[in-house]
Scaffold this motif. Structure first.
Motif, PDB file in Angstrom:
ATOM      1  N   ALA A 379       0.828  -1.207   0.000  1.00 36.56           N
ATOM      2  CA  ALA A 379       0.000   0.000   0.000  1.00 36.56           C
ATOM      3  C   ALA A 379       0.862   1.257   0.000  1.00 36.56           C
ATOM      4  O   ALA A 379       0.582   2.227  -0.730  1.00 36.56           O
ATOM      5  N   SER A 380       1.934   1.246   0.790  1.00 36.68           N
ATOM      6  CA  SER A 380       2.837   2.401   0.828  1.00 36.68           C
ATOM      7  C   SER A 380       3.570   2.581  -0.496  1.00 36.68           C
ATOM      8  O   SER A 380       3.746   3.711  -0.986  1.00 36.68           O
ATOM      9  N   TYR A 381       3.977   1.472  -1.097  1.00 32.76           N
ATOM     10  CA  TYR A 381       4.666   1.539  -2.384  1.00 32.76           C
ATOM     11  C   TYR A 381       3.756   2.130  -3.474  1.00 32.76           C
ATOM     12  O   TYR A 381       4.171   3.004  -4.238  1.00 32.76           O
ATOM     13  N   ASN A 382       2.536   1.661  -3.543  1.00 33.70           N
ATOM     14  CA  ASN A 382       1.606   2.183  -4.553  1.00 33.70           C
ATOM     15  C   ASN A 382       1.305   3.654  -4.329  1.00 33.70           C
ATOM     16  O   ASN A 382       1.151   4.421  -5.295  1.00 33.70           O
ATOM     17  N   LYS A 383       1.204   4.065  -3.071  1.00 33.25           N
ATOM     18  CA  LYS A 383       0.935   5.468  -2.765  1.00 33.25           C
ATOM     19  C   LYS A 383       2.097   6.352  -3.211  1.00 33.25           C
ATOM     20  O   LYS A 383       1.889   7.411  -3.828  1.00 33.25           O
ATOM     21  N   HIS A 384       3.339   5.940  -2.906  1.00 28.42           N
ATOM     22  CA  HIS A 384       4.508   6.724  -3.326  1.00 28.42           C
ATOM     23  C   HIS A 384       4.644   6.731  -4.843  1.00 28.42           C
ATOM     24  O   HIS A 384       5.037   7.745  -5.435  1.00 28.42           O
ATOM     25  N   HIS A 388       4.475  10.089  -7.192  1.00 30.51           N
ATOM     26  CA  HIS A 388       5.830  10.407  -7.669  1.00 30.51           C
ATOM     27  C   HIS A 388       6.702  10.959  -6.536  1.00 30.51           C
ATOM     28  O   HIS A 388       7.506  11.878  -6.734  1.00 30.51           O
ATOM     29  N   ALA A 389       6.538  10.394  -5.331  1.00 32.24           N
ATOM     30  CA  ALA A 389       7.318  10.843  -4.189  1.00 32.24           C
ATOM     31  C   ALA A 389       8.688  10.164  -4.181  1.00 32.24           C
ATOM     32  O   ALA A 389       8.979   9.272  -4.985  1.00 32.24           O
ATOM     33  N   ASP A 390       9.518  10.597  -3.245  1.00 35.14           N
ATOM     34  CA  ASP A 390      10.852  10.024  -3.097  1.00 35.14           C
ATOM     35  C   ASP A 390      10.738   8.564  -2.657  1.00 35.14           C
ATOM     36  O   ASP A 390      10.083   8.250  -1.661  1.00 35.14           O
ATOM     37  N   MET A 391      11.404   7.669  -3.391  1.00 33.71           N
ATOM     38  CA  MET A 391      11.285   6.232  -3.129  1.00 33.71           C
ATOM     39  C   MET A 391      12.389   5.694  -2.229  1.00 33.71           C
ATOM     40  O   MET A 391      12.452   4.489  -1.986  1.00 33.71           O
ATOM     41  N   SER A 392      13.260   6.562  -1.720  1.00 30.96           N
ATOM     42  CA  SER A 392      14.375   6.077  -0.901  1.00 30.96           C
ATOM     43  C   SER A 392      13.868   5.397   0.372  1.00 30.96           C
ATOM     44  O   SER A 392      14.404   4.368   0.801  1.00 30.96           O
ATOM     45  N   ARG A 393      12.818   5.949   0.967  1.00 30.98           N
ATOM     46  CA  ARG A 393      12.263   5.335   2.178  1.00 30.98           C
ATOM     47  C   ARG A 393      11.634   3.980   1.859  1.00 30.98           C
ATOM     48  O   ARG A 393      11.729   3.043   2.649  1.00 30.98           O
ATOM     49  N   ILE A 394      11.021   3.870   0.692  1.00 32.64           N
ATOM     50  CA  ILE A 394      10.422   2.599   0.284  1.00 32.64           C
ATOM     51  C   ILE A 394      11.501   1.538   0.109  1.00 32.64           C
ATOM     52  O   ILE A 394      11.323   0.374   0.509  1.00 32.64           O
ATOM     53  N   PHE A 395      12.630   1.920  -0.466  1.00 32.51           N
ATOM     54  CA  PHE A 395      13.722   0.963  -0.650  1.00 32.51           C
ATOM     55  C   PHE A 395      14.269   0.487   0.692  1.00 32.51           C
ATOM     56  O   PHE A 395      14.644  -0.688   0.839  1.00 32.51           O
ATOM     57  N   GLU A 396      14.327   1.383   1.679  1.00 34.08           N
ATOM     58  CA  GLU A 396      14.784   0.977   3.002  1.00 34.08           C
ATOM     59  C   GLU A 396      13.804  -0.005   3.643  1.00 34.08           C
ATOM     60  O   GLU A 396      14.211  -0.985   4.281  1.00 34.08           O
ATOM     61  N   GLN A 397      12.507   0.253   3.472  1.00 36.43           N
ATOM     62  CA  GLN A 397      11.509  -0.681   3.993  1.00 36.43           C
ATOM     63  C   GLN A 397      11.623  -2.043   3.309  1.00 36.43           C
ATOM     64  O   GLN A 397      11.450  -3.078   3.957  1.00 36.43           O
ATOM     65  N   MET A 398      11.908  -2.033   2.023  1.00 36.63           N
ATOM     66  CA  MET A 398      12.057  -3.285   1.297  1.00 36.63           C
ATOM     67  C   MET A 398      13.243  -4.082   1.832  1.00 36.63           C
ATOM     68  O   MET A 398      13.158  -5.308   2.014  1.00 36.63           O
ATOM     69  N   LYS A 399      14.351  -3.415   2.114  1.00 40.14           N
ATOM     70  CA  LYS A 399      15.523  -4.096   2.650  1.00 40.14           C
ATOM     71  C   LYS A 399      15.241  -4.692   4.034  1.00 40.14           C
ATOM     72  O   LYS A 399      15.647  -5.811   4.338  1.00 40.14           O
ATOM     73  N   MET A 400      14.532  -3.935   4.856  1.00 37.63           N
ATOM     74  CA  MET A 400      14.205  -4.429   6.190  1.00 37.63           C
ATOM     75  C   MET A 400      13.265  -5.633   6.109  1.00 37.63           C
ATOM     76  O   MET A 400      13.415  -6.597   6.870  1.00 37.63           O
ATOM     77  N   LEU A 401      12.309  -5.589   5.182  1.00 28.15           N
ATOM     78  CA  LEU A 401      11.391  -6.707   5.017  1.00 28.15           C
ATOM     79  C   LEU A 401      12.128  -7.937   4.513  1.00 28.15           C
ATOM     80  O   LEU A 401      11.879  -9.060   4.987  1.00 28.15           O
ATOM     81  N   ASP A 402      13.049  -7.760   3.571  1.00 23.78           N
ATOM     82  CA  ASP A 402      13.845  -8.886   3.084  1.00 23.78           C
ATOM     83  C   ASP A 402      14.693  -9.494   4.194  1.00 23.78           C
ATOM     84  O   ASP A 402      14.801 -10.733   4.311  1.00 23.78           O
ATOM     85  N   LYS A 403      15.271  -8.652   5.014  1.00 20.20           N
ATOM     86  CA  LYS A 403      16.090  -9.133   6.123  1.00 20.20           C
ATOM     87  C   LYS A 403      15.249  -9.923   7.112  1.00 20.20           C
ATOM     88  O   LYS A 403      15.664 -10.978   7.621  1.00 20.20           O
TER      89      LYS A 403
END
Length: 450
Positions: A379-384, A388-403
């Motif tokens: 939901a957060s990814y689709n919203k960003h 067209h917001a900054d996706m850097s925070r989304i990438f950090e969330q993705m890394k934490m989820l993968d970990k």
């Protein structure tokens, strides 16, 4: 050789409308059969996928339908098409609509009604004539997959449903329990065919089992309403829930000796939530049942229990964490926010006990938490993405989820069984722990594939 003879020889084996994957990759002429001649002589698997190339523009629609009909000859071809699995990411997780299921059953029943009704007295439904028989059947068929009750002290005995013909069961149910938990268990057990049933897959027999399960489900809901009203009436005049339970228990004995009567409505709602999800594909009622169970559990402060170890402590722990599980499952299935579940740090109730596999409950629930986190991440990814917001925070969330996924996966694979006493952990409880770990592994496998 003349030009006419060369033309005849060329058309003696016309090209196939669809070539298999191996022939297409090696640019070899394919005869279009399953298996084709080239794959047959080389002893390799032959599979087809619809082709999207070639053909005139005017006949593109016709060529597409021909390709689909040709590909349908291969049982595995549809598995290679992304469109066949894309609906699993939508809310509902691929469940069919209830009306669609009913329509398909009615169509099948029309062709088999005459042959089945002629010998309907030869078929029996799974019905039990006592509370103990229902409880015994729960430990045989359901406990390993839905452990809402503590393990019994002894192993289950032989399953003994009564031989009740369908024609008689349509008119009445021989054993009407006043326990909502017993009725909810009967609803789920009624869906399981008897071992001696010769035509258990016939449309008429399947439809009857579904109708019988729905009767038990409606009866369980009526008893849940009656118990909840009585508990509310008593709680207004008594301090604490145990005083209410003592007065409520005078009307009936508990179904399980280690499970107080006050928990039976919660456990029945959890069973009915799972019933609406897996059998009736009704995610709205699934959520309603789970939400009601969660509210009752919180009102009883089952999420704030301590380390006490009395007769009912294990039943209370399982009631709370299974209510927690069903609430999170609704969030994953419907791809929406979780049902009124606070931060986990507010919960003090210990996990249920599994002597041979102490981490089974933790891993089982942790995999589901990852599922909820992935729903929120999507939901957060689709919203960003839409803003067209900054996706850097989304990438950090993705890394934490993968970990997080990798950490839980390692804990699943590094499991070492712990020996335990037979009294505290019978063999089927070990099987329950193994099922919980496998379910967690299945949930995590979808994240490890991406």
């Amino acid at each position: 050789m003349s030009q006419a003879k060369r033309a005849v020889k060329k058309m003696s084996m016309p090209p196939a409308k669809l070539a298999c994957l191996h022939c297409r990759a090696s640019r070899t002429r394919c005869d279009g059969k399953l298996p084709c001649h080239n794959c047959e002589i080389r002893a390799r698997d032959c599979s087809f996928v619809p082709s999207k190339r070639g053909g005139s523009r005017k006949r593109r629609v016709q060529r597409k339908s021909a390709s689909e009909s040709e590909a349908s000859r291969s049982p595995s071809s549809h598995l290679l098409t992304p469109k066949s699995i894309e609906h699993f990411i939508n809310p509902g997780a691929g469940l069919r609509r209830p009306e669609t299921i009913g329509e398909q059953q009615s169509l099948c029943a029309k062709s088999e009604t005459l042959s089945v009704t002629e010998s309907i007295d030869d078929h029996c439904a799974r019905i039990y004539n006592s509370e103990q028989a229902v409880l015994n059947a729960y430990y045989i068929f359901l406990h390993q997959y839905f452990p809402i009750l503590p393990p019994p002290k002894t192993r289950p005995t032989l399953d003994c449903p009564i031989q009740w013909p369908l024609s008689a069961a349509e008119k009445m149910i021989p054993h009407q329990s006043i326990s909502p938990l017993s009725l909810a268990l009967s609803a789920v057990l009624a869906l399981i065919p008897l071992s001696q049933e010769t035509r258990c897959t016939a449309a008429a027999c399947v439809s009857f089992r579904k109708a019988l399960a729905q009767k038990f489900s409606q009866a369980a809901l009526q008893r849940i309403d009656a118990d909840s009203e009585y508990l509310d009436f008593i709680s207004d005049r008594q301090i604490g829930s145990m005083a209410a339970v003592e007065q409520l228990s005078t009307s009936r004995d508990p179904l399980h000796p280690q499970t107080p009567v006050e928990l039976e409505s919660i456990l029945a709602l959890l069973l009915l939530s799972n019933y609406e999800h897996t059998e009736r594909a009704n995610s709205l009622k699934m959520t309603a049942r789970a939400s009601q169970a969660l509210i009752i559990a919180k009102n009883m402060f089952l999420h704030r229990l301590g380390l006490e170890n009395d007769t009912f402590s294990e039943a209370k722990r399982r009631a709370w964490w299974m209510a927690y599980f069903c609430a999170h499952l609704c969030s994953v299935v419907r791809q929406s926010a979780c049902l009124n579940v606070d931060d986990d740090s507010h919960f003090t109730t210990p996990y249920p006990r599994l002597e041979s596999n102490p981490e089974a409950w933790l891993i089982f629930l942790e995999a589901l938490r990852i599922g909820v986190a992935s729903v929120k991440f999507t939901a957060s990814y689709n919203k960003h993405l839409s803003s067209h917001a900054d996706m850097s925070r989304i990438f950090e969330q993705m890394k934490m989820l993968d970990k997080w996924v990798l950490q839980v996966s390692v804990r699943i694979e590094s499991y070492v069984p712990v020996s335990s006493s037979m009294e505290l952990d019978p063999a089927y409880e070990s099987a329950t722990a193994e099922v919980m770990r496998r379910l967690a592994r299945i949930r995590l496998s979808r994240y490890l594939c991406f």
